[in-house]
Design a protein around this motif. Structure first.
Motif, short mmCIF file in Angstrom:
data_model
loop_
_atom_site.label_atom_id
_atom_site.label_comp_id
_atom_site.label_asym_id
_atom_site.label_seq_id
_atom_site.Cartn_x
_atom_site.Cartn_y
_atom_site.Cartn_z
N ALA A 121 33.40 -61.51 -82.11
CA ALA A 121 32.62 -60.90 -81.03
C ALA A 121 32.25 -62.20 -80.18
O ALA A 121 32.16 -63.32 -80.82
CB ALA A 121 31.53 -60.33 -81.56
N SER A 122 31.76 -61.90 -79.01
CA SER A 122 31.38 -63.20 -78.17
C SER A 122 29.88 -63.55 -78.38
O SER A 122 29.45 -64.54 -77.80
CB SER A 122 31.64 -62.86 -76.88
OG SER A 122 30.67 -61.59 -76.29
N GLY A 123 28.86 -62.56 -78.80
CA GLY A 123 27.69 -62.84 -78.89
C GLY A 123 27.02 -62.48 -80.26
O GLY A 123 27.97 -62.06 -81.24
N PRO A 124 25.69 -62.37 -80.48
CA PRO A 124 25.14 -61.91 -81.74
C PRO A 124 25.46 -60.55 -81.95
O PRO A 124 25.48 -59.75 -81.09
CB PRO A 124 23.78 -62.08 -81.48
CG PRO A 124 23.66 -62.15 -80.03
CD PRO A 124 24.65 -62.58 -79.33
N VAL A 125 25.54 -60.02 -83.45
CA VAL A 125 25.91 -58.67 -83.73
C VAL A 125 24.86 -58.27 -84.68
O VAL A 125 24.36 -59.32 -85.52
CB VAL A 125 27.17 -58.78 -84.19
CG1 VAL A 125 27.56 -57.15 -84.88
CG2 VAL A 125 28.17 -59.20 -83.44
N GLU A 126 24.15 -57.16 -84.50
CA GLU A 126 23.17 -56.61 -85.25
C GLU A 126 23.86 -56.16 -86.66
O GLU A 126 24.79 -55.58 -86.72
CB GLU A 126 22.36 -55.69 -84.71
CG GLU A 126 21.24 -56.11 -83.49
CD GLU A 126 20.37 -56.69 -83.99
OE1 GLU A 126 19.71 -56.60 -85.16
OE2 GLU A 126 19.77 -57.68 -83.21
N VAL A 176 23.50 -61.81 -86.57
CA VAL A 176 24.47 -62.99 -86.82
C VAL A 176 25.27 -63.12 -85.63
O VAL A 176 25.52 -62.23 -85.22
CB VAL A 176 25.18 -62.61 -88.27
CG1 VAL A 176 24.15 -62.48 -89.49
CG2 VAL A 176 25.91 -61.55 -88.12
N ARG A 177 25.71 -64.31 -85.96
CA ARG A 177 26.71 -64.97 -84.89
C ARG A 177 27.56 -65.85 -85.18
O ARG A 177 27.27 -66.73 -86.08
CB ARG A 177 26.29 -64.98 -83.45
CG ARG A 177 25.37 -66.35 -83.49
CD ARG A 177 24.54 -66.64 -82.23
NE ARG A 177 25.49 -66.71 -80.91
CZ ARG A 177 24.97 -66.60 -80.05
NH1 ARG A 177 23.60 -66.14 -79.41
NH2 ARG A 177 25.93 -66.48 -78.81
N GLY A 178 28.96 -66.12 -84.59
CA GLY A 178 29.71 -67.17 -85.14
C GLY A 178 29.05 -68.59 -84.89
O GLY A 178 28.30 -68.70 -83.71
N GLY A 179 29.09 -69.53 -85.88
CA GLY A 179 28.30 -71.07 -85.78
C GLY A 179 27.22 -70.83 -86.73
O GLY A 179 26.23 -71.79 -87.19
N ASP A 180 26.70 -69.59 -87.23
CA ASP A 180 25.53 -69.87 -88.16
C ASP A 180 25.84 -70.27 -89.26
O ASP A 180 26.84 -70.08 -90.02
CB ASP A 180 24.97 -68.07 -88.49
CG ASP A 180 24.26 -67.30 -87.30
OD1 ASP A 180 23.80 -68.18 -86.41
OD2 ASP A 180 24.23 -66.18 -87.44
#
Length: 220
Positions: free
Chosen positions: A32-37, A164-168
């Protein structure tokens, strides 16, 4: 330890390798390109994925609170890529979370991870390979090969919801004092059933299906 990507399903109709209703599978996941619930989806059979906008095709066997989120380590994907001689992108094992620096298979049942600043996930179960997984990868003898290696990846419950998002960052905030890791549980449920009585040491964190199998083995 960090989250490389959060992966969501690109719905796929695949009658040749899935028995899901409507032949719809969500095993093809893409970053995903952005945050995801992320939130607890509800009981198995009625609740699907714990990630908003993700798809589960067969809710009879997948999804629900004890399989809300599936995590797989990038290091293990890299090992498989080298062995298979092909590129394996983040999400290609159907995992929602591709991690870096996390010993996913060495995580203990009931272990809790803080992802980012808010989301708390609890290690609940090991992934058992199925026909859909084998058909998707199109590798001869894949179920046996995957089972023999005992690197199944972890299913996670959602304890504290959020985005959450990539890089967390991922931090282990609770690690139980028992021996039942994801890999140990997987071995007990597949090729080494003699281990089943020992998985009861995971206590209340052990998901219901594994508990039933362990109790039947203990009683017998």
């Amino acid at each position: 330890m960090n989250l490389l990507s959060v992966n969501l399903a690109k719905p796929l109709r695949a009658p040749e390798f899935t028995d899901a209703p409507g032949n719809l599978t969500g095993i093809d996941k893409r970053p995903a390109s952005g945050p995801v619930e992320v939130a607890a989806p509800g009981a198995k059979g009625t609740g699907g994925s714990g990630l908003a906008e993700d798809i589960i095709g067969d809710m009879r066997h997948h999804g629900g609170d004890d399989q809300a989120v599936y995590a797989y380590a990038r290091e293990d994907l890299d090992g498989w890529a080298a062995e298979l001689g092909r590129e394996l992108s983040n999400g290609c094992f159907g995992e929602n979370l591709t991690t870096r620096g996390v010993d996913v298979n060495g995580a203990r049942i009931g272990e809790r991870w803080l992802v980012g600043s808010r989301v708390v996930l609890e290690v609940a179960a090991a992934r058992i390979p199925c026909r859909t997984f084998a058909g998707w990868l199109d590798e001869r003898g894949w179920v046996k090969r995957f089972t023999d290696r005992a690197l199944p990846g972890a299913y996670l419950r959602v304890v504290e919801p959020g985005a959450v998002r990539g890089g967390d960052e991922i931090n282990v905030v609770h690690r139980p004092d028992h021996e039942v890791t994801v890999s140990f549980l997987f071995r007990a449920l597949t090729l080494e059933p003699e281990l089943l009585p020992r998985v009861l040491a995971a206590g209340d964190a052990l998901h219901a299906e594994a508990r039933r199998k362990a109790l039947r083995r203990t009683e017998s």
